[in-house]
Scaffold this motif. Structure first.
Motif, short mmCIF file in Angstrom:
data_model
loop_
_atom_site.label_atom_id
_atom_site.label_comp_id
_atom_site.label_asym_id
_atom_site.label_seq_id
_atom_site.Cartn_x
_atom_site.Cartn_y
_atom_site.Cartn_z
N GLU A 102 0.71 -1.35 0.12
CA GLU A 102 0.27 0.08 0.09
C GLU A 102 0.48 1.07 0.02
OE1 GLU A 102 -2.44 -3.24 1.58
OE2 GLU A 102 -0.49 -2.54 2.24
N VAL A 103 2.17 1.60 0.96
CA VAL A 103 2.65 2.26 0.82
C VAL A 103 3.39 2.67 -0.84
CG1 VAL A 103 5.03 3.12 2.21
CG2 VAL A 103 2.66 2.60 2.87
N LEU A 104 3.63 1.53 -1.22
CA LEU A 104 5.07 1.88 -2.56
C LEU A 104 3.86 1.54 -3.26
CD1 LEU A 104 8.06 -0.42 -0.94
CD2 LEU A 104 7.29 1.87 -1.06
N GLY A 105 2.94 1.56 -3.26
CA GLY A 105 1.83 1.62 -4.53
C GLY A 105 2.19 0.15 -5.32
N TRP A 106 1.99 -1.01 -4.70
CA TRP A 106 2.10 -2.25 -5.42
C TRP A 106 1.69 -2.80 -6.15
CZ3 TRP A 106 6.28 -5.01 -2.08
CH2 TRP A 106 7.28 -4.42 -1.92
N GLU A 107 1.08 -3.09 -6.48
CA GLU A 107 -0.08 -3.99 -7.62
C GLU A 107 -0.47 -5.25 -6.07
OE1 GLU A 107 -2.77 -4.13 -9.75
OE2 GLU A 107 -0.98 -1.49 -10.36
N PRO A 108 -2.02 -4.74 -5.87
CA PRO A 108 -2.06 -6.51 -4.89
C PRO A 108 -2.57 -6.96 -5.19
CG PRO A 108 -3.96 -4.67 -4.77
CD PRO A 108 -2.95 -4.50 -6.56
N ARG A 109 -1.83 -8.28 -4.61
CA ARG A 109 -1.55 -10.18 -4.84
C ARG A 109 -1.81 -10.70 -4.13
NH1 ARG A 109 5.55 -10.45 -6.29
NH2 ARG A 109 5.66 -10.03 -3.97
N ALA A 110 -2.45 -12.05 -4.03
CA ALA A 110 -2.37 -13.24 -3.37
C ALA A 110 -0.75 -13.59 -2.56
CB ALA A 110 -2.80 -14.73 -3.92
N PRO A 111 -1.25 -14.04 -1.49
CA PRO A 111 -0.14 -13.79 -0.66
C PRO A 111 -0.08 -15.54 -0.90
CG PRO A 111 -1.74 -13.96 0.70
CD PRO A 111 -2.24 -13.83 -0.50
N ILE A 112 1.35 -15.61 -0.69
CA ILE A 112 2.01 -17.15 -1.21
C ILE A 112 1.50 -18.04 0.24
CG2 ILE A 112 4.06 -18.81 -0.60
CD1 ILE A 112 5.33 -16.49 -2.09
N VAL A 113 1.50 -17.89 1.43
CA VAL A 113 1.13 -18.38 2.74
C VAL A 113 -0.23 -17.86 2.94
CG1 VAL A 113 1.62 -19.25 5.35
CG2 VAL A 113 3.30 -18.84 3.29
N ALA A 114 -1.80 -18.39 3.23
CA ALA A 114 -2.22 -17.55 3.81
C ALA A 114 -2.15 -17.09 5.54
CB ALA A 114 -3.77 -19.06 3.59
N LYS A 115 -2.36 -16.13 6.13
CA LYS A 115 -2.84 -15.46 7.28
C LYS A 115 -2.49 -16.58 8.24
CE LYS A 115 -2.99 -11.02 9.83
NZ LYS A 115 -1.46 -11.12 10.34
N CYS A 116 -4.04 -17.46 8.21
CA CYS A 116 -4.41 -18.12 9.04
C CYS A 116 -3.63 -19.42 9.58
CB CYS A 116 -6.02 -18.23 9.07
SG CYS A 116 -6.41 -19.44 7.10
N ASP A 117 -3.46 -19.60 8.09
CA ASP A 117 -1.75 -20.62 8.03
C ASP A 117 -0.21 -20.92 8.48
OD1 ASP A 117 -1.58 -23.72 7.60
OD2 ASP A 117 -0.57 -23.08 5.52
N ARG A 118 0.42 -18.96 9.16
CA ARG A 118 1.28 -19.08 9.35
C ARG A 118 1.30 -19.46 10.95
NH1 ARG A 118 3.91 -15.09 5.91
NH2 ARG A 118 4.89 -14.23 6.92
N LYS A 119 0.90 -19.83 11.48
CA LYS A 119 1.28 -19.83 12.47
C LYS A 119 1.42 -22.20 12.85
CE LYS A 119 -0.66 -20.64 17.47
NZ LYS A 119 -1.93 -20.06 18.94
N ARG A 120 0.76 -22.43 11.94
CA ARG A 120 0.86 -23.84 11.70
C ARG A 120 2.59 -24.24 11.34
NH1 ARG A 120 1.46 -27.37 7.94
NH2 ARG A 120 0.52 -25.37 6.05
N ILE A 121 3.18 -22.96 10.44
CA ILE A 121 4.03 -23.66 9.72
C ILE A 121 5.01 -23.10 10.52
CG2 ILE A 121 5.58 -22.34 8.18
CD1 ILE A 121 2.70 -21.89 6.23
N LEU A 122 4.79 -22.43 11.45
CA LEU A 122 6.35 -21.92 12.59
C LEU A 122 6.73 -22.86 13.78
CD1 LEU A 122 5.31 -17.90 13.19
CD2 LEU A 122 7.15 -18.87 11.56
N SER A 123 4.45 -23.29 13.75
CA SER A 123 5.03 -24.54 14.57
C SER A 123 6.02 -25.86 14.60
CB SER A 123 3.43 -24.78 15.00
OG SER A 123 2.52 -23.49 15.63
N SER A 124 5.64 -26.08 12.71
CA SER A 124 5.83 -27.45 12.41
C SER A 124 7.38 -26.54 12.54
CB SER A 124 5.61 -27.02 10.91
OG SER A 124 6.30 -26.31 9.97
N TRP A 125 8.24 -25.73 12.78
CA TRP A 125 9.63 -24.72 12.76
C TRP A 125 10.13 -25.14 14.34
CZ3 TRP A 125 9.98 -20.09 10.02
CH2 TRP A 125 10.01 -20.08 8.38
N ALA A 126 9.76 -25.59 15.03
CA ALA A 126 10.27 -25.68 16.82
C ALA A 126 11.28 -27.13 16.56
CB ALA A 126 8.48 -25.97 17.63
N PRO A 127 11.31 -28.20 16.35
CA PRO A 127 11.72 -28.66 16.13
C PRO A 127 13.39 -28.33 16.01
CG PRO A 127 9.70 -29.91 15.83
CD PRO A 127 9.74 -28.70 15.72
#
Length: 375
Positions: A143-168
């Protein structure tokens, strides 16, 4: 060589573990467990190098040498992992103790962390070796830099699952994300940015890749980061980028001046755009999970053994249109149903061999589903 630099932290060895991911709603490959109704309802060379362990992968060169390390006299202060964001704590009227509570005493990994790929994971691993790990990333850049909107690679609701998988990988500690409102730091010089980390946030140290740029108009580089952190009494760990030896940027058709062969979110996007899910899995260190959410206007529909969802239900970036075998749908925490996925111009179709499961999914009115794509 910067005067006054001292290496006084020798990082402990660790073994990288290979994990399966079975969190929340999603799709998982290689399982035939049928869900029951009960389940359905419920580094720069600034100082001498010290080699780090590498991941066991023939496709990537992790270049995991610690190339800059500064240690102040004060020891680390251990801090609980809290999910606060800087944007919520920028009010100067707050007591300093409250503004420092989120990451005080921690080690922050610096980056965009869009894809949460294996290069990002390596930063988190390094941070966890020397303190409480946080991922410090910026929000609102587009928004600040005026980039075209695009879909995220990782859904926001899925990020905690991924970070949890990094714990080991991270000493059984889950890295915590710490979001910075980009509009509030965009104009900061490199020195002002490091000063904010030190004095306002109470950070003990930072981890960054050797290509990291920061400060207004990206005027600061990794060597500048090391020097400034030393001045402000923080540790600075600069690590070599995780390199993708398998795919040359020219071979995969990437025309990006920033591409120097490192694993990147750009490469993940490019691989998704080609439908090369094996390559995507290698870059991410996991299967790509596509998240779908129904709403009042767009519901999941069923026809025989097929569940369909409009592309308007997508919460993150999908692969290119086509047929994808060896995928599976996850229901609950431990029920995985193999499926085939067809992506066309307007819909995502999940074809299950088990018609009963298909009926149950539709009848229960699930609002959130995910799809894991096998390589």
């Amino acid at each position: 060589m910067f005067s006054g630099s001292r290496i006084s932290h020798h990082l402990r060895d660790y073994n990288h573990l290979h994990l399966g991911f079975e969190f929340g709603f999603g799709l998982k490959f290689n399982s035939t467990k049928k869900p029951s109704k009960a389940h359905l309802n419920s580094h720069l060379g600034l100082v001498s190098n010290k080699n780090l362990n590498h991941f066991s992968s023939s496709s990537f060169d992790f270049g995991g040498s610690l190339v800059a390390c500064i240690q102040p006299n004060s020891p680390f202060a251990q801090s609980p992992s809290l999910s606060h964001s800087l944007s919520q704590q920028e009010d100067d009227g707050e007591p300093p103790s409250e503004r420092l509570s989120a990451v005080a005493g921690g080690i922050v990994a610096l980056g965009k962390f869009e894809a949460l790929h294996i290069g990002h994971r390596e930063l988190a691993i390094q941070a966890s070796r020397v303190g409480v790990p946080y991922l410090l990333s910026f929000v609102g850049m587009a928004e600040v830099l005026g980039w075209e909107p695009r879909a995220p690679i990782v859904a926001k609701c899925d990020r905690k699952r991924i970070l949890s998988s990094w714990a080991p990988y991270c000493g059984n500690v889950i890295p915590t994300e710490f979001e910075v409102d980009f509009s509030k730091v965009r104009s900061l010089t490199p020195r002002q940015f490091v000063e904010k980390l030190s004095k306002k946030l109470g950070v003990c140290g930072v981890v960054a890749g050797k290509n990291y740029r920061f400060g207004y108009r990206a005027s600061g580089d990794a060597s500048k980061l090391v020097k400034l952190c030393e001045e402000y009494g923080m540790e600075a760990y600069i690590i070599n980028s995780v390199m993708d030896k398998k795919q040359d940027s020219r071979v995969i058709g990437l025309d990006d001046s920033k591409e120097q062969g490192q694993v990147s979110s750009t490469r993940v996007r490019h691989a998704l755009g080609r439908g090369d899910m094996k390559y995507v899995s290698e870059l991410l260190g996991r299967q790509h999970r596509l998240m779908l959410m129904s709403n009042d206007k767009e519901r999941f529909t069923r026809e025989n053994n097929r569940i369909s969802a409009s592309k308007s239900c997508l919460l993150n970036l999908s692969p290119i249109e086509g047929l994808y075998e060896n995928c599976s749908v996850v229901i609950g925490d431990d029920n995985f149903v193999p499926c085939r996925v067809t992506i066309d111009t307007s819909h995502i179709h999940l074809e299950l061999d088990d018609i009963e499961t298909c009926i149950l999914i539709a009848s229960q009115g699930f609002s959130l589903l995910g799809v894991d794509f096998a390589g």
